[in-house]
Design a protein around this motif. Structure first.
Motif, PDB file in Angstrom:
ATOM      1  N   GLY A 102       0.804  -1.215   0.000  1.00 40.05           N
ATOM      2  CA  GLY A 102       0.000   0.000   0.000  1.00 40.05           C
ATOM      3  C   GLY A 102       0.837   1.264   0.000  1.00 40.05           C
ATOM      4  N   GLU A 552      -7.889  -0.860  -2.401  1.00 35.69           N
ATOM      5  CA  GLU A 552      -7.510  -0.209  -1.141  1.00 35.69           C
ATOM      6  C   GLU A 552      -7.551  -1.205   0.020  1.00 35.69           C
ATOM      7  N   SER A 555      -4.316  -3.298   1.060  1.00 31.80           N
ATOM      8  CA  SER A 555      -3.207  -2.811   1.874  1.00 31.80           C
ATOM      9  C   SER A 555      -3.481  -2.979   3.361  1.00 31.80           C
ATOM     10  N   ASP A 631      -1.234  -5.345  -7.096  1.00 33.42           N
ATOM     11  CA  ASP A 631      -1.523  -3.981  -6.653  1.00 33.42           C
ATOM     12  C   ASP A 631      -0.227  -3.182  -6.523  1.00 33.42           C
TER      13      ASP A 631
END
Ligand code: ARG
Length: 652
Positions: A102, A552, A555, A631
């Motif tokens: 993240g 999102e 993370s 990601d």
């Protein structure tokens, strides 16, 4: 995070117990060229052979036993004559990647010793349309400024536009004698550019008339010399052959120069209008220079014209910067320093650095034959004077610790003389750097031009890039069973792709080299292009869309990263090396080292895709782990591109 620096820091202590000269040895610890030699390689045992009077393999063994790498690496191996191969532990990679989940910065912490760096870039001469050459400075300078800021330095960007030089005298002269009032009312910048080209053309015409007879004479002399040499001399003699070759080359160069002057004359002769103008203005070169010196001396009429022209010119420039999405903290053109110029010259004289030379005031720098002219015979100040005044301002008022000039390499001599003069004058401890770059060439290997012979204007270039990108976006979306993009989204994405393509094409070349401008290569959907990186990014976004996973949430989740196959490991390690790419760019201001990281990352990603299924991973944990990796790659590509001033789109 910079793994390389981390490894080097472990070697520092043990090396310093062996020798005083540690830095060059640390520099010999590098990423391995080939993964079969591990991830990093330390080649510092070899140069210690003489110092320690031992065999390098023995030294390598000694180092391995002294350097504590146990948490970081598997046991180090000595190979060949004394290389130390280091392979990072999988657990360490997994743990590290876990800790940067993240994180768009991949654990890169801001530098502890931040510098204030002034980056002087773009800096076009106003009243001439911006062309592809200015693109390089704009794009490279912007990328360097962004990366410096990312690393934690204080940066002031300054667009040092040329608004005070000879070209202004030429425009003023052109305006006084040749302006077309209705064209000027409609588009002042286009008309000023026409006037500039016209005055240039007439000036070149008279100059050609003047020098051609001399060139013809020189050619005759050289030809005679060649004829004589050819009829005597021994063809077996190397020296003689070299001489002939030299003379022939001189004749060829002369022929080129003659041809170019003849063309200049022919262009005017072919047009009755130009002929008439040329005849009516035989002294145009001197008189335009005089307009510049009048401006510099505070002549109110010339100042009024300047005040009138400049806002329009700046508006035209800003239109280009808006499109390029490039901003400057300061736009202090050469004119901003006018009030200081006289005192710069008098201070140089006082210090006996500047002397009179044939009526001009010059600084002679040891080791350079060219004089650095700070005031011309007619009193006009020069590019050199404004640049010295600019240094004074940047050091005194802006507290700059380092000044970068992102400028064409053809100005190398100017900067050499500038830095030398500034150091002798007042600022010896300042750090100056000419970040030079090569020329953008056309397919004919000459500076890039349109068919009409003009250097390609920047705006039409940007238009074309966006048009071409639009075709890519349309084709892509039309291919989908259900297109994803609305008309306005297609237009937005086309801008991102077109602009990104142009910027990346410039940045991925080592800045010193000239490169050939090539639309097809620039927007190719595979290879070392922005389009390819943008695709890779959008593809990951597509995976998340398809699997309905919220990026999102990844993370925050408690899942861990698993490195089950070499492709996962290689990808994770490549991501952790982001910080190395940042530091590599800044060590010599070379943005192509960031595109190199992007290219390598996309390579690791495609190898990962070909062996690792995300959707059908063997276990839910593995699927989750792979999603986390995807990601992170998306973040890496997005951040890497954004440091180059390039955007991404979720759908392409
Ligand atoms: N205006 C110059 C040109 O177009 C470049 C200026 C670069 N910056 C400087 N401080 N000299 O060639």
């Amino acid at each position: 995070m910079n793994i390389l620096y981390l490894i080097r820091s472990r070697f520092r202590g043990p090396l310093s117990r062996l020798t005083d000269e540690v830095a060059p040895l640390l520099a010999m610890i590098r990423p391995s060229q080939d993964s079969k030699f591990g991830d990093y390689q330390a080649n510092c045992a070899m140069p210690l052979k003489k110092v320690l009077n031992k065999q390098p393999r023995e030294i390598a063994e000694l180092l391995i036993s002294e350097v504590d790498l146990s948490d970081l690496c598997e046991s180090a191996e000595v190979a060949g004559p004394g290389f130390i191969n280091l392979r990072l532990r999988n657990e360490w990679i997994a743990r590290s990647i876990q800790s940067v989940r993240g994180d768009d910065r991949f654990g890169c912490v801001p530098v502890t010793e931040s510098r204030h760096v002034v980056v002087d870039f773009s800096s076009p001469n106003v009243a001439k349309p911006m062309h592809v050459g200015h693109l390089r400075s704009s794009v490279i300078g912007d990328a360097i400024a962004r990366i410096l800021r990312f690393a934690g330095h204080r940066v002031t960007t300054d667009n040092h536009i040329g608004d005070w030089g000879t070209q202004f005298g030429m425009i003023i002269y052109g305006y006084r004698h040749f302006v077309d009032p209705s064209a000027y009312a409609k588009d002042p910048v286009a008309e000023l550019a026409r006037l500039y080209r016209l005055v240039n053309q007439l000036t070149d015409f008279h100059n050609a008339k003047l020098v051609l007879p001399q060139l013809y004479e020189q050619r005759t002399e050289k030809q005679t010399q060649l004829d004589q040499a050819e009829s005597s001399g021994d063809p077996e003699d190397k020296k003689y052959r070299k001489l002939l070759k030299g003379v022939r080359r001189q004749i060829a160069d002369l022929a080129d120069a003659i041809k170019s002057h003849e063309n200049t004359i022919a262009a005017v002769d072919e047009s009755p209008e130009l002929q008439e103008q040329a005849n009516a203005h035989p002294d145009i070169a001197r008189l335009s220079r005089q307009e510049t010196s009048k401006l510099h001396a505070g002549d109110s009429e010339n100042q009024a014209l300047w005040d009138e022209f400049l806002p329009a010119c700046l508006k035209a420039l800003n239109r280009v910067y808006d499109r390029l999405e490039i901003k400057f903290d300061l736009t202090l053109g050469e004119s901003a320093y006018n009030a200081r110029l006289a005192s710069v010259v008098s201070s140089l004289k006082e210090k006996k650095l500047a002397v009179d030379s044939d009526g001009a005031t010059c600084v002679f720098v040891e080791g350079n034959t060219a004089p650095f002219i700070v005031q011309k015979t007619d009193g006009a100040y020069t590019y050199a004077t404004t640049d010295l005044a600019t240094i004074e301002h940047r050091v005194r008022e802006l507290d700059a610790e380092e000044i970068l000039y992102v400028v064409d390499k053809r100005q190398e001599e100017h900067f050499q003389l500038l830095f030398a003069t500034a150091s002798l004058w007042e600022y010896p401890d300042q750090s100056y750097r000419h970040v030079s770059f090569g020329t953008v060439m056309g397919a004919d290997n000459k500076p890039y031009k349109t068919r009409s012979g003009d250097v390609v204007g920047l705006e039409s270039l940007l238009d074309e890039a966006v048009q071409r990108a639009r075709r890519i976006v349309d084709e892509n979306d039309d291919r989908r069973a259900e297109p994803l993009l609305s008309e306005s989204e297609r237009a937005r994405v086309a801008k991102i792709v077109g602009l990104g393509g142009i910027k990346y094409a410039d940045l991925h070349h080592n800045r010193d080299s000239d490169y050939i401008f090539d639309w097809d290569k620039m927007l190719a959907t595979s290879g070392d292009t922005a389009t390819y990186m943008q695709y890779a990014y959008a593809r990951i976004c597509g995976i998340f869309r398809k699997l309905k996973v919220d990026r999102e949430s990844l993370s925050n989740s408690s899942d861990v990263v698993l490195l089950t196959v070499p492709e996962e490991r290689a990808l994770a390690l490549q991501l952790l090396r982001f910080g190395e790419a940042v530091d590599d760019v800044l060590s010599d201001y070379r943005p192509h080292l960031m595109t190199a990281w992007l290219l390598e990352t996309s390579g690791c990603l495609s190898r990962f895709y070909s062996t690792c299924s995300v959707q059908d991973a063997e276990t839910p944990e593995l699927r989750q782990s792979r999603l986390i990796l995807c990601d992170l790659v998306a973040r890496g590509i997005r951040t890497g591109l954004s440091l180059l001033g390039i955007k991404t789109a979720d759908v392409m």
